[in-house]
Design an enzyme around this catalytic site. Structure first.
Site, PDB file in Angstrom:
ATOM      1  N   LYS A 116      38.085  45.942  41.007  1.00 25.36           N
ATOM      2  CA  LYS A 116      37.284  44.164  41.759  1.00 25.36           C
ATOM      3  C   LYS A 116      37.439  43.402  42.763  1.00 25.36           C
ATOM      4  O   LYS A 116      36.735  42.958  42.525  1.00 25.36           O
ATOM      5  CB  LYS A 116      38.195  43.029  39.941  1.00 25.36           C
ATOM      6  N   GLU A 200      41.910  33.714  40.673  1.00 25.77           N
ATOM      7  CA  GLU A 200      40.590  33.067  40.517  1.00 25.77           C
ATOM      8  C   GLU A 200      40.398  31.218  40.125  1.00 25.77           C
ATOM      9  O   GLU A 200      41.676  31.532  39.173  1.00 25.77           O
ATOM     10  CB  GLU A 200      40.146  34.038  39.790  1.00 25.77           C
ATOM     11  N   HIS A 235      38.620  39.212  24.571  1.00 25.47           N
ATOM     12  CA  HIS A 235      37.932  40.207  25.467  1.00 25.47           C
ATOM     13  C   HIS A 235      36.873  41.304  25.128  1.00 25.47           C
ATOM     14  O   HIS A 235      36.675  41.935  26.033  1.00 25.47           O
ATOM     15  CB  HIS A 235      38.672  39.866  26.817  1.00 25.47           C
ATOM     16  N   ARG A 292      26.680  51.656  34.551  1.00 26.85           N
ATOM     17  CA  ARG A 292      25.832  52.801  32.962  1.00 26.85           C
ATOM     18  C   ARG A 292      25.909  50.955  32.472  1.00 26.85           C
ATOM     19  O   ARG A 292      25.334  49.972  32.587  1.00 26.85           O
ATOM     20  CB  ARG A 292      27.764  52.985  32.277  1.00 26.85           C
TER      21      ARG A 292
END
Length: 696
Positions: A116, A200, A235, A292
């Site tokens: 990430k 973040e 999530h 993908r």
């Protein structure tokens, strides 16, 4: 050109890929584990190869074996589907080295998006909007604290590698920061073998909007619609739709252009998805890229009219994109609901077992089912418990939403716990219908989403009683039936009195419910019988016929008149419509032995028929699970979770120097032992709990 394709996956995505490949004239090769020997994708493929034991590490993750199979049979290409090896850069590289087309991006592109923090660094250089934060390599506590304080609160700590919510912490104030850093590090290290973190700014109530991109080997890249995936639990996505509602054309174009820039930044090839967080002020930020085909790709197919798997195969073979950006058109609206074997009321705990009954909505241009499961198939504990994907389409969102609501009502599954009633409550929730949602939708509306719509609690029981009477009559009318069967005792004849029918049922709460239905005179020779069931609340009047697992019935309810009620006794519609006294219904029923399930109004109700003689002999079947006197538990004869049959010994207890074996009163699964060997027990206490087969 691809002529032979191996699908390195299972379930619905393997079936989905096989369908398109065969339509293109490509020979398909499936792979399977012990658990999937008789799976649908194995039956669909032209050829199938055994990989190994059921655990993914012993089968679907054995990349070397899959490559060897492809080489031994001169297979041109491997499609990884999603999950398993789909985002494994090493596997993609093995395919490249073996000169086998990997139906996906290059190994370098997969590697670039694997971290990430590295992905965000690449996106920053490509001027793709990022959530303000820190993604650097310096990871000591002091550096993270400094960056966090400079950023401000609330903030989000995330593991740099992996996903699924692991290594993720929300921090509201500086006093909680250090402990959150240490906790996230420990979890990230355990889950992903890497404790690197990123920080973040935490966006409150954002939407999760993603953009489908496609790129070819010639360097061209376009975007195909956007999707809203905000409805999530833990999530993980639950319901997706395309296009994302409420976005202006300008915003859509900005997000699409940013997604294309992100793909071009890593020289992408094939199908990919750029995921964004959309803030309440319509600012969007890059979250991650999925290298993908996505689970939710069918909604994009529905609104574009394109087959994305065919695009993947053509691009993997070296062809150019078939459309330019200006040629892409979006028409109508689509939803996808993920049908899972899970218990939403128990923190979405995955379920497993046999799909004893399956009736899907009728497929049409408006309704599509992507599934790798058939009736009588086993939902294994080894893999993701997805049963199917329900996709609906119509000319706009309101019409598509009605399609979704109707299809969920028509989707019937028996034999295991599933999430269809939960999905139906989302689809009919006022906020969802108004497209007023964010990623915290399920948490925000917890009370209403996890509480079934209120209805007459006795109605399912009344219909179950009617079903049993109709079923017994149907069995008794069969000339080949056993005249001595208890089901042949369809009524109790009384001289000069109406016939009565006694029905004993084991309900969802493991309580025995006894009903007595009074059979009234027929209004005509061709009319079905009418049955009356008296309760404290009033009287049910039921009339029905059983045909092909469907109970076609007419029902009304008369309230009881109490002493202080000045109103006359009246009939009322069961759906609180006072103008109707009678309701006509069609109730689908599935039955396996003595267990049966009623499907009505998007809900299912499970019962087990108990023979009258058994109740007369045992008084209460559950007394058998209680201690007959004061004593000591000696040993357990079975384990928690074992499937047992009626009469099978469950445990041994000792009392007054004598041993007593506690036996199962019916077929079922041992759910819990309340006492360990050696513990003292009192007379009458319950020793063990057994769930009836209808609940197993």
């Amino acid at each position: 050109m691809i002529t032979k394709l191996l699908i390195a996956n299972r379930g619905e995505i393997a079936c989905r890929i096989i369908h398109t490949a065969q339509k293109m004239g490509i020979t398909t090769y499936a792979v399977y584990s012990d658990a999937d020997k008789h799976a649908k994708h194995v039956a669909m493929a032209d050829h199938a190869f055994y990989l190994g034991a059921s655990a993914p590490s012993e089968s679907y993750l054995k990349g070397d074996l899959i490559i060897d199979i492809a080489k031994d049979h001169d297979i041109d290409a491997i499609h990884p589907g999603y999950g398993f090896l789909s985002e494994n850069a090493d596997f993609a590289r093995q395919c490249e080295q073996a000169h086998i087309h990997f139906v996906g991006p290059s190994s370098d592109a997969i590697h670039a998006m694997g971290s990430k923090s590295a992905a965000k660094a690449i996106m920053e250089k490509a001027n793709v909007p990022l959530v303000p934060g820190y993604h650097g390599d310096e990871q000591d506590d002091d550096k993270l604290i400094f960056e966090a304080n400079a950023m401000g609160y609330p903030l989000l700590i995330k593991a740099a590698f992996g996903g699924g919510g692991k290594g993720m912490r929300i921090v509201e104030r500086e006093a909680d920061l250090l402990e959150a850093i240490h906790s996230a590090r420990r979890e990230a290290s355990t889950a992903f073998g890497n404790d690197k973190l990123l920080l973040e700014r935490y966006l409150r109530q954002p939407r999760h909007v993603e953009v489908q991109v496609f790129a070819d080997s010639q360097g061209d890249c376009i975007y195909l619609s956007d999707r809203d995936c905000s409805i999530q639990r833990r999530h993980q996505k639950v319901i997706e739709e395309a296009p994302a509602p409420g976005l202006s054309d300008t915003l859509r174009q900005k997000m699409g252009n940013a997604a294309v820039a992100a793909a071009k930044a890593i020289h992408y090839r094939g199908a990919g998805t750029i995921e964004f967080l959309l803030d309440t002020d319509n600012r969007f930020y890059f979250m991650e890229m999925n290298t993908r085909l996505q689970v939710e790709h069918p909604v994009t197919e529905m609104v574009t009219g394109l087959d994305l798997v065919q695009w993947q195969l053509d691009i993997a073979a070296g062809h150019s994109l078939p459309l330019k950006q200006e040629q892409v058109s979006i028409t109508g609206h689509a939803f996808e609901a993920r049908i899972y074997a899970e218990d939403p009321n128990n923190d979405f705990l995955p379920a497993s077992g046999t799909l004893s009954f399956l009736k899907e909505p009728t497929a049409s241009p408006h309704v599509r089912i992507d599934s790798g499961i058939r009736e009588k198939d086993e939902i294994s504990t080894f893999y993701d418990p997805m049963i199917a994907k329900l996709i609906v389409y119509d000319k706009d969102r309101p019409h598509a939403l009605r399609r979704l609501q109707g299809a969920l009502r028509d989707y019937h599954i028996g034999g295991l716990t599933h999430n269809i009633p939960f999905l139906a409550r989302i689809a009919t929730h006022y906020a969802f219908m108004d497209a007023n949602f964010s990623t915290d939708f399920i948490e925000r509306y917890n009370e209403t989403l996890f509480t079934p719509a209120q209805s007459d609690p006795l109605l399912p029981l009344a219909l179950a009683g009617l079903y049993q009477v109709c079923y017994r009559k149907q069995v008794n009318s069969n000339p080949q039936c056993d005249a001595h069967s208890p089901w042949g005792l369809s009524s109790g004849f009384r001289l000069n009195q109406n016939k009565t029918h006694h029905v004993n049922l084991l309900d969802d709460n493991h309580q025995v419910q006894s009903l007595t239905l009074l059979e009234t005179q027929l209004s005509s020779a061709t009319s079905p019988c009418v049955y009356l069931w008296q309760t404290k609340q009033g009287q049910y009047r039921l009339s029905g016929q059983l045909t092909d697992h469907t109970l076609n019935l007419e029902i009304s309810f008369d309230t009881q008149q109490t002493a202080d009620d000045n109103k006359s006794v009246h009939s009322q519609h069961l759906q609180t419509n006072p103008l109707q006294t009678t309701q006509q219904m069609r109730v689908l029923v599935s039955q396996v032995d003595d267990d049966f399930t009623l499907f009505m109004n998007g809900q299912s109700f499970h019962y087990r028929a108990i023979q009258t003689q058994q109740l007369e002999e045992d008084d209460n079947v559950f007394d058998k699970l209680n201690a007959p006197m004061n004593g000591t538990v000696v040993t357990h004869l079975v384990n928690q979770g074992d499937r047992v049959t009626a009469g099978q010994g469950l445990l041994v207890m000792e009392a007054m120097k004598m041993e007593y074996t506690i036996e199962a009163p019916f077929d079922g699964i041992v759910s819990e032992f309340y006492f360990k060997p050696g513990e003292l027990v009192s007379d009458g206490v319950q020793l063990v709990d057994v769930k009836a087969s209808s609940q197993a």
